[in-house]
Design a protein around this motif. Structure first.
Motif, PDB file in Angstrom:
ATOM      1  N   SER B   5       0.844  -1.206   0.000  1.00 19.64           N
ATOM      2  CA  SER B   5       0.000   0.000   0.000  1.00 19.64           C
ATOM      3  C   SER B   5       0.872   1.246   0.000  1.00 19.64           C
ATOM      4  O   SER B   5       2.005   1.231   0.522  1.00 19.64           O
ATOM      5  N   GLN B   6       0.335   2.314  -0.589  1.00 18.75           N
ATOM      6  CA  GLN B   6       1.045   3.580  -0.664  1.00 18.75           C
ATOM      7  C   GLN B   6       0.102   4.689  -0.260  1.00 18.75           C
ATOM      8  O   GLN B   6      -1.080   4.659  -0.589  1.00 18.75           O
ATOM      9  N   THR B   7       0.638   5.707   0.412  1.00 20.75           N
ATOM     10  CA  THR B   7      -0.132   6.913   0.715  1.00 20.75           C
ATOM     11  C   THR B   7       0.759   8.129   0.531  1.00 20.75           C
ATOM     12  O   THR B   7       1.949   8.099   0.863  1.00 20.75           O
ATOM     13  N   PRO B   8       0.200   9.219  -0.004  1.00 16.40           N
ATOM     14  CA  PRO B   8      -1.170   9.330  -0.524  1.00 16.40           C
ATOM     15  C   PRO B   8      -1.276   8.769  -1.937  1.00 16.40           C
ATOM     16  O   PRO B   8      -0.267   8.440  -2.546  1.00 16.40           O
ATOM     17  N   LYS B   9      -2.467   8.659  -2.458  1.00 15.48           N
ATOM     18  CA  LYS B   9      -2.665   8.215  -3.839  1.00 15.48           C
ATOM     19  C   LYS B   9      -2.401   9.377  -4.811  1.00 15.48           C
ATOM     20  O   LYS B   9      -1.912   9.165  -5.910  1.00 15.48           O
ATOM     21  N   ASP B  18       9.177  20.198   0.120  1.00 15.66           N
ATOM     22  CA  ASP B  18       9.663  18.864   0.469  1.00 15.66           C
ATOM     23  C   ASP B  18       8.453  17.992   0.781  1.00 15.66           C
ATOM     24  O   ASP B  18       7.561  18.417   1.517  1.00 15.66           O
ATOM     25  N   LYS B  19       8.427  16.789   0.238  1.00 13.45           N
ATOM     26  CA  LYS B  19       7.289  15.898   0.469  1.00 13.45           C
ATOM     27  C   LYS B  19       7.761  14.467   0.662  1.00 13.45           C
ATOM     28  O   LYS B  19       8.876  14.104   0.276  1.00 13.45           O
ATOM     29  N   SER B  20       6.869  13.674   1.247  1.00 12.73           N
ATOM     30  CA  SER B  20       7.151  12.254   1.453  1.00 12.73           C
ATOM     31  C   SER B  20       6.006  11.401   0.955  1.00 12.73           C
ATOM     32  O   SER B  20       4.837  11.809   1.031  1.00 12.73           O
ATOM     33  N   ILE B  21       6.343  10.221   0.459  1.00  9.63           N
ATOM     34  CA  ILE B  21       5.355   9.215   0.078  1.00  9.63           C
ATOM     35  C   ILE B  21       5.650   7.977   0.923  1.00  9.63           C
ATOM     36  O   ILE B  21       6.807   7.548   1.033  1.00  9.63           O
ATOM     37  N   LYS B  22       4.585   7.415   1.501  1.00 10.02           N
ATOM     38  CA  LYS B  22       4.786   6.260   2.381  1.00 10.02           C
ATOM     39  C   LYS B  22       4.450   4.962   1.659  1.00 10.02           C
ATOM     40  O   LYS B  22       3.553   4.923   0.812  1.00 10.02           O
ATOM     41  N   CYS B  23       5.152   3.904   2.025  1.00  6.22           N
ATOM     42  CA  CYS B  23       4.886   2.588   1.452  1.00  6.22           C
ATOM     43  C   CYS B  23       4.985   1.540   2.547  1.00  6.22           C
ATOM     44  O   CYS B  23       5.921   1.560   3.359  1.00  6.22           O
ATOM     45  N   GLU B  24       4.031   0.625   2.531  1.00  6.91           N
ATOM     46  CA  GLU B  24       4.023  -0.464   3.497  1.00  6.91           C
ATOM     47  C   GLU B  24       3.688  -1.764   2.786  1.00  6.91           C
ATOM     48  O   GLU B  24       2.825  -1.792   1.914  1.00  6.91           O
ATOM     49  N   GLN B  25       4.373  -2.843   3.159  1.00  9.30           N
ATOM     50  CA  GLN B  25       4.035  -4.155   2.610  1.00  9.30           C
ATOM     51  C   GLN B  25       3.810  -5.138   3.767  1.00  9.30           C
ATOM     52  O   GLN B  25       4.552  -5.115   4.749  1.00  9.30           O
ATOM     53  N   ASN B  26       2.785  -5.984   3.595  1.00 13.87           N
ATOM     54  CA  ASN B  26       2.462  -6.962   4.642  1.00 13.87           C
ATOM     55  C   ASN B  26       2.735  -8.378   4.164  1.00 13.87           C
ATOM     56  O   ASN B  26       2.111  -9.338   4.633  1.00 13.87           O
ATOM     57  N   LEU B  27       3.667  -8.501   3.223  1.00 14.05           N
ATOM     58  CA  LEU B  27       3.987  -9.804   2.642  1.00 14.05           C
ATOM     59  C   LEU B  27       5.161 -10.479   3.332  1.00 14.05           C
ATOM     60  O   LEU B  27       5.529 -11.593   2.977  1.00 14.05           O
ATOM     61  N   LYS B  71      11.378  -3.237   8.379  1.00 15.94           N
ATOM     62  CA  LYS B  71      11.402  -4.074   7.180  1.00 15.94           C
ATOM     63  C   LYS B  71      10.137  -3.932   6.329  1.00 15.94           C
ATOM     64  O   LYS B  71      10.164  -4.181   5.128  1.00 15.94           O
ATOM     65  N   ALA B  72       9.040  -3.554   6.946  1.00 14.17           N
ATOM     66  CA  ALA B  72       7.767  -3.493   6.214  1.00 14.17           C
ATOM     67  C   ALA B  72       7.507  -2.146   5.560  1.00 14.17           C
ATOM     68  O   ALA B  72       6.520  -1.988   4.851  1.00 14.17           O
ATOM     69  N   HIS B  73       8.368  -1.175   5.795  1.00 10.84           N
ATOM     70  CA  HIS B  73       8.122   0.177   5.291  1.00 10.84           C
ATOM     71  C   HIS B  73       9.339   0.717   4.546  1.00 10.84           C
ATOM     72  O   HIS B  73      10.477   0.526   4.971  1.00 10.84           O
ATOM     73  N   LEU B  74       9.065   1.400   3.432  1.00 11.21           N
ATOM     74  CA  LEU B  74      10.109   2.150   2.735  1.00 11.21           C
ATOM     75  C   LEU B  74       9.473   3.428   2.223  1.00 11.21           C
ATOM     76  O   LEU B  74       8.693   3.404   1.273  1.00 11.21           O
TER      77      LEU B  74
END
Lengths: 114, 115
Positions: B5-9, B18-27, B71-74
């Protein structure tokens, strides 16, 4: 400098017929290839892959063929269905290469007509 | 359950911000990636990261920096945004096996527009 090329930007096929999507690469170090499917506003979805030690891999309606001497691979979809309409990307990588990063082609838009 | 998943869309911002985009994986994957899809629809790798090393595509400006709290976030941080940064950014993850390529699983993408 595009190392992976998909020369057909679009392809239109009748439902039930075969769709053939093509991909060429220039880097002879590539030894693993993947196909991804992408719908609008979604991320690419993995479809099928092939290692360079094989020349064919089949998964249901999807078959990927690899011709190493020609540096060419193709994806066959049989029979094509309207739900297959999407953009298809081929990608290549080098096994064991740092990061396992994929190099993508530019994509081919497939339209399957009912 | 969404695997990556990523936020925001969607992200609309002014030049220089300056901005950030978040990413999370549950695999439970070891390796995460950031890709950029430009206006010509080419998908290009930006970073590959696992708990051992960060691999950076040499063409990526140093205004871009990945940050991994676990480990679940980049997350992707971008400083001093420029008009040319407008693109769709995709996060992906895979299991890290040095002797084999495992397919990468992609998030839905974040469309960044810099005005």
């Amino acid at each position: 400098d595009q190392q992976v090329k998909q020369n057909s930007p679009s392809l239109s096929v009748q439902e039930g017929r075969i769709s053939i999507l093509n991909c060429d690469y220039t880097n002879s170090m590539f030894d693993y290839f993947l196909w991804y499917k992408k719908y609008p506003a979604e991320g690419p979805t993995f479809l099928i892959s092939i290692s360079s030690i094989k020349d064919k891999n089949e998964d249901g309606r999807f078959t990927v063929f690899l011709n190493k001497s020609a540096k060419h691979l193709s994806l066959h979809i049989v029979p094509s269905q309207p739900g297959d309409s999407a953009v298809y990307f081929c990608a290549a990588s080098i096994v064991g290469n740092a990061g396992n990063m994929l190099t993508f082609g530019g994509g081919t838009r497939l339209m399957v007509k009912p | 359950d969404t695997a990556v998943s990523q936020t925001p869309k969607y992200l609309v911002t002014q030049m220089g911000n300056d901005k950030s985009i978040k990413c999370e994986q549950n695999l439970g994957h070891d390796t995460m990636y950031w890709y950029k899809q430009d206006s010509k629809k080419f998908l290009k790798i930006m970073f590959s990261y696992n708990n051992k090393e960060l691999i950076i595509n040499e063409t990526v400006p140093n205004r871009f920096s990945p940050k991994s709290p676990d480990k679940a976030h980049l997350n992707l941080h971008i400083n001093s945004l420029e008009l040319g940064d407008s693109a769709v950014y995709f996060c992906a993850s895979s299991q890290d096996l040095a002797w084999n390529i495992i397919a990468q699983y992609f998030g839905p993408g974040t469309r960044l527009t810099v005005l």
